[in-house]
Design an enzyme around this catalytic site. Structure first.
Site, PDB file in Angstrom:
ATOM      1  N   LYS A  39      24.788  28.213  20.880  1.00 28.11           N
ATOM      2  CA  LYS A  39      23.494  28.249  21.566  1.00 28.11           C
ATOM      3  C   LYS A  39      22.647  27.096  21.042  1.00 28.11           C
ATOM      4  O   LYS A  39      22.721  26.755  19.846  1.00 28.11           O
ATOM      5  CB  LYS A  39      22.831  29.599  21.264  1.00 28.11           C
ATOM      6  CG  LYS A  39      21.512  29.863  21.965  1.00 28.11           C
ATOM      7  CD  LYS A  39      21.037  31.275  21.622  1.00 28.11           C
ATOM      8  CE  LYS A  39      19.748  31.655  22.307  1.00 28.11           C
ATOM      9  NZ  LYS A  39      19.354  33.051  21.998  1.00 28.11           N
ATOM     10  N   SER A  53      18.430  35.838  26.104  1.00 28.47           N
ATOM     11  CA  SER A  53      18.216  34.408  26.178  1.00 28.47           C
ATOM     12  C   SER A  53      19.473  33.577  25.983  1.00 28.47           C
ATOM     13  O   SER A  53      19.479  32.390  26.333  1.00 28.47           O
ATOM     14  CB  SER A  53      17.173  34.009  25.145  1.00 28.47           C
ATOM     15  OG  SER A  53      17.654  34.242  23.830  1.00 28.47           O
ATOM     16  N   SER A 102      19.294  39.370  22.959  1.00 26.34           N
ATOM     17  CA  SER A 102      19.719  38.115  23.581  1.00 26.34           C
ATOM     18  C   SER A 102      21.190  37.775  23.505  1.00 26.34           C
ATOM     19  O   SER A 102      21.636  36.850  24.183  1.00 26.34           O
ATOM     20  CB  SER A 102      18.936  36.952  22.995  1.00 26.34           C
ATOM     21  OG  SER A 102      17.727  36.840  23.693  1.00 26.34           O
TER      22      SER A 102
END
Ligand code: GLN
Length: 476
Positions: A77, A152, A176
């Site tokens: 990420k 996210s 997330s």
């Protein structure tokens, strides 16, 4: 190579059987990334570098000196620092910023010969649950590109879902890793707070943030956890306890006692097919001889407000460092120090991030501190105590991961409070610091993935992984 490998052990078999090389794997994934560019899962692909590393890993495999993750091609990420690589948290304010050191987890993954293929799109500063809050635009769901990926860690989930890498690393502050995994039909695992170092992870809400793997097999979640977990001198919140060999210990879990939240079935706010999946697997687990009982959680209505008050308060403090001076973006219109701060922050942060900084500042302000922040801290303690009470009687708490499947891009609620409420099932593990996993349990009638979540006692990752493996096999 048409098929996807679904676990590192499959890859290792193929490598030792001479069917494939790590270089070949990286080439395959690079092609997949190219073919799926429209999904917008990556902020940057490290193509040349990944190929180069793959060649090195191949030669270490040949000489018998390769690490435990040799053959694992992963994505990270874009809020995880990797030395000499850009890291943006999908925000304009970090435009052009290059990490000057690697996060502990990146160092540990590389030391075991993982190949990092790129950095994945996410909600700006990990704030969101649909990946629509990214400066680089939304990530599209591979199951239906009109739908959101969840967030996210949306890019990380889609990268795994669409076979653009074997596994990805996300971060989970309030869901997330788990929620996008559920929207994308893959596994998302948030370990106990204090299990994995946060050193080098761009902070959102420090008392919640945890790194977690997104994978297609429980074995891969286990081995990634094993490699990333454990004490680190750079993160004082980490537990010093030894890290079990999760991946080698995966065993038949035996008969378990499982609680499920009654409201997940009775509440009108939960999608019908999501409820059906939950009911179906409650029945199945009972048939298999497990004890599955309803519990009510008296603080259910307080989960989301407590989480958001605290997460925003922490965010407002963590994001104070982006001042237009230290990092990344600086406004061209700035003329002095004050206007550098003001204009850089006004232009550099997106709408949702600004909303949270303002709300976080508000709940911490002298006149309101007791009414909001201090009260939310008390509520957090009550939530933790009550959750631990349930888990003193039961091995796991079973819920849907999210109240609904992936929704249409652009059609999420315009009211942020309504969007926040969709985090109802994931924030309990975050507020309590407990480990939780989202498991893919099939699709709805439109082909959209649905996930169920299991929450376990502190540091009970081994039991959680063992049961997850069993649970997924039960499904098939
Ligand atoms: N949706 C939650 C939020 O926006 C969780 C995000 C996360 O876990 N990073 O805060």
């Amino acid at each position: 190579m048409a098929n996807f490998y679904t676990s590192l052990s499959e890859v290792k078999n193929a490598l030792s059987g001479g069917e494939v090389t790590v270089e070949g794997l990286v080439k395959h994934y690079l092609e997949r990334i190219k073919a799926n560019g429209h999904l917008n899962a990556f902020n940057e692909v490290f193509a040349d570098e990944a190929l180069q590393r793959a060649i090195e890993v191949d030669s270490r495999i040949k000489s018998g000196t390769s690490g435990r993750l040799a053959g694992m091609v992963i994505a990270i990420k874009d809020n995880i620092s990797y030395k000499d690589h850009q890291v943006s948290a999908s925000s304009k304010i970090l435009d052009g910023f290059t990490a000057i050191f690697s996060s502990t987890i990146v160092e540990r993954l590389l030391a075991e010969d993982a190949v990092i293929i790129g950095r994945c799109n996410c909600d700006e500063f990990a704030m969101g649950a649909s990946n629509e809050n990214s400066y680089f635009g939304p990530v599209k769901n591979f199951a239906d590109p009109a739908k959101v990926s969840g967030g996210s860690s949306g890019g990380s989930a889609v990268a795994v879902q669409a076979g653009m890498c074997l596994a990805a690393i996300g971060t989970d502050t309030g869901g997330s890793v788990r929620q996008p995994a559920s929207f994308c039909g893959v596994i998302g695992f948030k370990p106990t707070y204090g299990r994995i170092s946060r050193h080098g992870i761009i902070a959102y809400a420090s008392s919640f943030d945890q790194v977690g793997p997104i994978t297609t097999s429980v074995e891969d979640a286990a081995i990634l956890l094993e490699v990333m977990a454990g004490a680190d001198e750079y993160d004082s919140t980490l537990s010093q306890r030894p890290v079990p060999h999760f991946s080698q210990n995966l065993a038949e879990p035996g008969k378990k006692k499982i609680a499920y939240l009654e409201e997940a079935i009775t509440s009108p706010g939960i999608d019908k097919e999501v409820k059906d999946v939950l009911v179906k697997y409650i029945d199945k687990l009972r048939e298999e001889g497990h004890t599955v009982e309803p519990v009510t959680f008296q603080y259910l209505d307080y989960l989301v407000p407590t989480y958001y008050i605290l997460a925003m308060a922490e965010a407002s403090s963590n994001l104070a460092r982006y001042d237009g001076v230290h990092y990344g973006y600086r406004s061209l219109a700035a003329t002095d120090l004050q206007s550098t701060y003001k204009k850089s922050r006004s232009e550099g942060f997106g709408k949702e991030v600004k909303r949270r900084i303002m709300l976080g500042t508000f709940v911490l302000s002298a006149g309101y501190y007791d009414a909001y922040y201090a009260k939310a801290q008390k509520a957090r303690r009550l939530i933790r105590e009550k959750t631990e009470e349930i888990l003193s009687e039961y091995d796991f708490i079973l819920t849907p991961t999210a109240p609904e499947p992936a929704f249409t891009i652009g059609e999420g609620s315009k009211d942020p409070v309504i969007s926040y409420l969709a985090d109802i099932f994931t924030v309990q593990a975050s507020l309590t610091g407990l480990p939780a996993i989202s498991l893919p349990m099939g699709n709805n009638n439109k082909g959209l993935p649905l996930g169920l979540q299991l929450l376990a006692n502190k540091f009970a990752e081994e039991q959680l992984l063992n049961f997850s493996k069993y649970f997924l096999e039960l499904k098939n």
